[in-house]
Design a protein around this motif. Sequence first.
Motif, PDB file in Angstrom:
ATOM      1  N   ALA A   1       0.797  -1.314   0.187  1.00  8.06           N
ATOM      2  CA  ALA A   1      -0.085   0.091   0.066  1.00  8.06           C
ATOM      3  C   ALA A   1       0.952   1.404   0.001  1.00  8.06           C
ATOM      4  O   ALA A   1       0.621   2.349  -0.478  1.00  8.06           O
ATOM      5  CB  ALA A   1      -0.950  -0.048   1.220  1.00  8.06           C
ATOM      6  N   SER A   2       2.023   1.140   0.499  1.00  6.55           N
ATOM      7  CA  SER A   2       2.912   2.197   0.706  1.00  6.55           C
ATOM      8  C   SER A   2       4.242   2.267  -0.554  1.00  6.55           C
ATOM      9  O   SER A   2       5.329   2.681  -0.125  1.00  6.55           O
ATOM     10  CB  SER A   2       3.265   2.340   2.145  1.00  6.55           C
ATOM     11  OG  SER A   2       2.341   2.579   3.102  1.00  6.55           O
ATOM     12  N   ARG A   3       3.964   1.498  -1.253  1.00  7.15           N
ATOM     13  CA  ARG A   3       4.938   1.249  -2.326  1.00  7.15           C
ATOM     14  C   ARG A   3       5.777   2.424  -2.949  1.00  7.15           C
ATOM     15  O   ARG A   3       6.917   2.273  -3.290  1.00  7.15           O
ATOM     16  CB  ARG A   3       4.543   0.246  -3.517  1.00  7.15           C
ATOM     17  CG  ARG A   3       3.476   0.915  -4.372  1.00  7.15           C
ATOM     18  CD  ARG A   3       2.719  -0.268  -5.095  1.00  7.15           C
ATOM     19  NE  ARG A   3       1.702   0.410  -5.998  1.00  7.15           N
ATOM     20  CZ  ARG A   3       0.253   0.619  -5.634  1.00  7.15           C
ATOM     21  NH1 ARG A   3       0.286   0.299  -4.238  1.00  7.15           N
ATOM     22  NH2 ARG A   3      -0.423   1.143  -6.375  1.00  7.15           N
ATOM     23  N   ASP A   4       4.923   3.433  -2.928  1.00  4.55           N
ATOM     24  CA  ASP A   4       5.337   4.638  -3.762  1.00  4.55           C
ATOM     25  C   ASP A   4       6.688   5.355  -2.584  1.00  4.55           C
ATOM     26  O   ASP A   4       7.147   6.258  -3.270  1.00  4.55           O
ATOM     27  CB  ASP A   4       4.354   5.638  -4.087  1.00  4.55           C
ATOM     28  CG  ASP A   4       3.376   5.174  -5.161  1.00  4.55           C
ATOM     29  OD1 ASP A   4       4.069   4.338  -5.729  1.00  4.55           O
ATOM     30  OD2 ASP A   4       2.399   5.536  -5.163  1.00  4.55           O
ATOM     31  N   LYS A   5       6.838   5.171  -1.464  1.00  2.27           N
ATOM     32  CA  LYS A   5       7.471   5.685  -0.542  1.00  2.27           C
ATOM     33  C   LYS A   5       8.581   4.780  -0.080  1.00  2.27           C
ATOM     34  O   LYS A   5       9.347   5.059   0.676  1.00  2.27           O
ATOM     35  CB  LYS A   5       6.611   6.305   0.609  1.00  2.27           C
ATOM     36  CG  LYS A   5       5.311   7.231   0.267  1.00  2.27           C
ATOM     37  CD  LYS A   5       4.480   7.344   1.357  1.00  2.27           C
ATOM     38  CE  LYS A   5       3.412   8.292   0.988  1.00  2.27           C
ATOM     39  NZ  LYS A   5       2.507   8.571   2.039  1.00  2.27           N
ATOM     40  N   LEU A   6       8.707   3.463  -0.579  1.00  2.00           N
ATOM     41  CA  LEU A   6       9.489   2.442  -0.029  1.00  2.00           C
ATOM     42  C   LEU A   6      10.325   1.976  -1.159  1.00  2.00           C
ATOM     43  O   LEU A   6      10.025   2.201  -2.236  1.00  2.00           O
ATOM     44  CB  LEU A   6       8.706   1.471   0.647  1.00  2.00           C
ATOM     45  CG  LEU A   6       7.826   1.905   1.934  1.00  2.00           C
ATOM     46  CD1 LEU A   6       7.161   0.584   2.482  1.00  2.00           C
ATOM     47  CD2 LEU A   6       8.813   1.955   3.175  1.00  2.00           C
ATOM     48  N   PRO A   7      11.583   1.462  -0.830  1.00  2.48           N
ATOM     49  CA  PRO A   7      12.173   0.895  -1.941  1.00  2.48           C
ATOM     50  C   PRO A   7      11.533  -0.201  -2.674  1.00  2.48           C
ATOM     51  O   PRO A   7      10.926  -1.271  -1.995  1.00  2.48           O
ATOM     52  CB  PRO A   7      13.479   0.266  -1.044  1.00  2.48           C
ATOM     53  CG  PRO A   7      13.478   0.951   0.311  1.00  2.48           C
ATOM     54  CD  PRO A   7      12.227   1.385   0.503  1.00  2.48           C
ATOM     55  N   VAL A   8      11.760  -0.396  -3.761  1.00  2.66           N
ATOM     56  CA  VAL A   8      10.952  -1.472  -4.682  1.00  2.66           C
ATOM     57  C   VAL A   8      11.560  -2.929  -4.253  1.00  2.66           C
ATOM     58  O   VAL A   8      10.821  -3.882  -4.231  1.00  2.66           O
ATOM     59  CB  VAL A   8      11.294  -1.200  -6.050  1.00  2.66           C
ATOM     60  CG1 VAL A   8      12.610  -1.353  -6.595  1.00  2.66           C
ATOM     61  CG2 VAL A   8      10.237  -2.347  -6.735  1.00  2.66           C
ATOM     62  N   SER A   9      13.066  -3.103  -3.746  1.00  2.00           N
ATOM     63  CA  SER A   9      13.326  -4.298  -3.483  1.00  2.00           C
ATOM     64  C   SER A   9      12.446  -4.757  -2.339  1.00  2.00           C
ATOM     65  O   SER A   9      12.108  -6.013  -1.983  1.00  2.00           O
ATOM     66  CB  SER A   9      14.592  -4.114  -2.967  1.00  2.00           C
ATOM     67  OG  SER A   9      15.057  -2.977  -1.995  1.00  2.00           O
ATOM     68  N   THR A  10      12.214  -3.749  -1.259  1.00  2.00           N
ATOM     69  CA  THR A  10      11.598  -4.238   0.048  1.00  2.00           C
ATOM     70  C   THR A  10      10.189  -4.488  -0.292  1.00  2.00           C
ATOM     71  O   THR A  10       9.603  -5.696   0.223  1.00  2.00           O
ATOM     72  CB  THR A  10      11.645  -3.233   1.273  1.00  2.00           C
ATOM     73  OG1 THR A  10      12.939  -2.764   1.556  1.00  2.00           O
ATOM     74  CG2 THR A  10      11.096  -3.642   2.279  1.00  2.00           C
ATOM     75  N   VAL A  11       9.428  -3.584  -1.150  1.00  2.00           N
ATOM     76  CA  VAL A  11       8.005  -4.231  -1.380  1.00  2.00           C
ATOM     77  C   VAL A  11       8.051  -5.477  -2.312  1.00  2.00           C
ATOM     78  O   VAL A  11       6.947  -6.224  -1.903  1.00  2.00           O
ATOM     79  CB  VAL A  11       7.624  -2.883  -2.329  1.00  2.00           C
ATOM     80  CG1 VAL A  11       6.117  -3.314  -2.779  1.00  2.00           C
ATOM     81  CG2 VAL A  11       7.567  -1.526  -1.593  1.00  2.00           C
ATOM     82  N   THR A  12       9.208  -5.557  -3.151  1.00  2.00           N
ATOM     83  CA  THR A  12       8.979  -6.932  -3.744  1.00  2.00           C
ATOM     84  C   THR A  12       8.953  -8.012  -2.849  1.00  2.00           C
ATOM     85  O   THR A  12       8.420  -8.940  -3.209  1.00  2.00           O
ATOM     86  CB  THR A  12       9.907  -6.849  -4.913  1.00  2.00           C
ATOM     87  OG1 THR A  12       9.913  -5.731  -5.828  1.00  2.00           O
ATOM     88  CG2 THR A  12       9.959  -8.075  -5.637  1.00  2.00           C
ATOM     89  N   SER A  13       9.941  -8.046  -1.923  1.00  2.00           N
ATOM     90  CA  SER A  13       9.927  -9.057  -0.912  1.00  2.00           C
ATOM     91  C   SER A  13       8.834  -9.312  -0.231  1.00  2.00           C
ATOM     92  O   SER A  13       8.305 -10.364  -0.023  1.00  2.00           O
ATOM     93  CB  SER A  13      10.973  -8.794   0.141  1.00  2.00           C
ATOM     94  OG  SER A  13      12.747  -8.624  -0.558  1.00  2.00           O
ATOM     95  N   ALA A  14       8.031  -8.276   0.215  1.00  2.00           N
ATOM     96  CA  ALA A  14       6.693  -8.257   0.817  1.00  2.00           C
ATOM     97  C   ALA A  14       5.644  -9.106  -0.405  1.00  2.00           C
ATOM     98  O   ALA A  14       5.106  -9.859   0.389  1.00  2.00           O
ATOM     99  CB  ALA A  14       6.289  -7.078   1.250  1.00  2.00           C
ATOM    100  N   ALA A  15       5.810  -8.679  -1.246  1.00  2.00           N
ATOM    101  CA  ALA A  15       4.721  -9.279  -2.372  1.00  2.00           C
ATOM    102  C   ALA A  15       5.248 -10.840  -2.573  1.00  2.00           C
ATOM    103  O   ALA A  15       4.566 -11.743  -2.698  1.00  2.00           O
ATOM    104  CB  ALA A  15       4.763  -8.467  -3.660  1.00  2.00           C
ATOM    105  N   GLN A  16       6.369 -11.010  -2.531  1.00  2.00           N
ATOM    106  CA  GLN A  16       6.985 -12.577  -2.827  1.00  2.00           C
ATOM    107  C   GLN A  16       6.491 -13.298  -1.536  1.00  2.00           C
ATOM    108  O   GLN A  16       6.134 -14.410  -1.852  1.00  2.00           O
ATOM    109  CB  GLN A  16       8.420 -12.545  -3.082  1.00  2.00           C
ATOM    110  CG  GLN A  16       9.268 -13.736  -3.147  1.00  2.00           C
ATOM    111  CD  GLN A  16       8.696 -14.468  -4.581  1.00  2.00           C
ATOM    112  OE1 GLN A  16       9.289 -14.114  -5.328  1.00  2.00           O
ATOM    113  NE2 GLN A  16       7.884 -15.586  -4.609  1.00  2.00           N
ATOM    114  N   CYS A  17       6.624 -12.857  -0.398  1.00  2.00           N
ATOM    115  CA  CYS A  17       6.218 -13.522   0.819  1.00  2.00           C
ATOM    116  C   CYS A  17       4.545 -13.677   0.774  1.00  2.00           C
ATOM    117  O   CYS A  17       4.206 -14.662   1.162  1.00  2.00           O
ATOM    118  CB  CYS A  17       6.513 -12.794   2.131  1.00  2.00           C
ATOM    119  SG  CYS A  17       6.446 -13.577   3.612  1.00  2.00           S
ATOM    120  N   LEU A  18       3.871 -12.880   0.506  1.00  2.00           N
ATOM    121  CA  LEU A  18       2.416 -12.853   0.033  1.00  2.00           C
ATOM    122  C   LEU A  18       2.087 -13.852  -0.743  1.00  2.00           C
ATOM    123  O   LEU A  18       1.088 -14.846  -0.552  1.00  2.00           O
ATOM    124  CB  LEU A  18       1.801 -11.562  -0.279  1.00  2.00           C
ATOM    125  CG  LEU A  18       1.116 -10.659   0.912  1.00  2.00           C
ATOM    126  CD1 LEU A  18       0.845  -9.633   0.359  1.00  2.00           C
ATOM    127  CD2 LEU A  18       0.076 -11.356   1.907  1.00  2.00           C
TER     128      LEU A  18
END
Length: 675
Positions: free
Chosen positions: A196-213
């Motif tokens: 939800a906060s992907r525009d304010k966070l590093p894409v690598s961290t967001v991608t890891s969250a998506a991968q985990c989900l």
Amino acid sequence: MGKSQKKRSMRRHNPMRVPDSHLPKGLNAASSSSSKTEAILPILQKMESLDASERKWACVAVSNLIQNDPSTRRLLQGKNVVGALITRLTDSEEEVVVEAAGALRNLCIDGGYDICGEMFNKNILAPLMTFPAKISGVLSQYLESPKSSPENARKLIYEFADSVITILWCLSETSHKALNAINQISLVPFLMSFLASRDKLPVSTVTSAAQCLYILTEDNPPAISQMRSNSAYAECLYSIIRSTPTMEEQKSEGLGMERAVTLRLLACGILRNAPPPSSTPSPVDDLEKEILLPLIEPVVASVSLAEASTAVQTLIERIASEPQIEKLSLKNTPKSDHKSTEEMELERIETKLRTVQLGLEMLTGICATLPEPEIPLEDESDEDDDDMEDAGDDDMEADDTIPGVKPNPSSPSFLPSLVQPLLALIQPTPLSFPPFTGPSPHPPTTSVISAIHICALECLNNIFLSLASSPNPVLSGDKEGGARVWDEVWKALAAVGLETGPGQERRREMWEIGVGVLWGIAIIWRGSLVPQENHVKLLMQLSDVTSDQTVRVRCIGALECLAQHPESIDANRVISTYLLSMLPIDANPSAAGIEPTIQAASALIDIYSDEGMPYDVNFRQEGYIDRLAQSVEGFRKTIKGIDRKKEGGKELRLRGEEVRDNLVAFIKYRRQLRL
């Protein structure tokens, strides 16, 4: 043949990014094969130091030492580095905790299931369970007041979050026990907050969250239920799908754009795993058809494995030629995220290849769920039809498709268009497999390229099974096209070779899946593929040496189709003689195994169901009818001995009884012909 589907017990195609199966077992072997043995003791000692800077240095040093170095990783593991790092997760100094989590993350990624299992057994979840709430609290403050938080502090929490999420992702794939424990943490809201906060966070961290989900929502009801309980989650995922740059926009970009494509794929995958309730408004009617397939197809076609292999070889040669800076100096504590230009490019290539692998895994799943009618289950009875000689001619049916597959008019039309790009992805490169003399020059690249080969073969397996279930005269009539596809698969398998050994497990897996692909192709173009002597010998050889009955059945299926080339009388005789050798003699069971025995009998019935074929001369001149009759009693006993209560036993018994009846009817029919 059976479709390839991902199983939770063995989901990842890269269970070990830097494999060590080529190394001898034991701590002494690890010590002798590692060039960094002398560095181990100081690191482990400093891990327990009273000085926080030394503890931090030790954690970073572990990450540096294990990079692409399986022998040193195994040596550290033997010295209980996992337990030492888990202890540091409760360290009083934040930076030590962050570096310990980073080292554990790298161990998870490079070491695979064994290390993840060790972490779970050593209770890593106890400290991990406390971190999501802490990370959420700190990130909320930073996102609300970004200017009030120092850049290095934000970077530290981003790295920490990435490490924690990645460890949880890897652990969730380790075992059902670990997954059940992770389900107790209720991670879905935590992970969705990153998206939800992907525009304010590093894409690598967001991608890891998506991968985990993505992993958590695969066949896991607790996580699926959480995803479906909040309509905002689906809206967020659809927003990611719409807003992420297209393939055309990211062609000339770097690592960030590669991750953006991965993120878009993962958003599709999460929605596919946990579709919103029917009452929830959806921007698309068919996620797979309208979004997922149009995204996957260009991803799959976007890479040349040969070019990627060449680029990686050039980069590792350049790195090897550069003077190496001592990374373990305590005076100059190394930064765990420091990478050279070449290392960043290697990471970009691997990320792109992992995206292709992810797309292929999703495509395999899509093809595995295409309509595939099963054998209808008749009334069960423990009574066997022992009076088989009364079976009439009308009971005999030639098994001219894969067992259980009947013509299916609803098989999707997009399948043939995927074949050519997939064939390109199964062709080995110089980095596809480790050399027989030792490890790969760059294990991560070898891991991902071999995983792509396997995934592409699994996709082809499912595609040809679906196409075989829906006979298409236009497709089967393209004999030249069929021969080209057949030759391309054989070309890939020939390049893999038959030699195996420690560290060469992927070569064997290529053959095991590859013969299933060959069977599917052979069914579609049955009678038009000219059997080559070396192909026939290789299929027989693999059938003889494998201990896997499924692989043996696939070999028999492919041989059966090759035997039906009308003009290849000699090949027909060789194949039929081989199949006859797999049948029982009198009341004695066959050593081939139950399923291969059933398949061999079915194959022989199919091959000689038309006495007008030129190769039928073999059946008459070689006295096959007598050999078949000799097998009936043993075949009957084999089928009667199948335990219906075992998994798959009911279906196997039904199939065996059907082939048994067909065999008796076939013998009666051929004898009545008096040829």
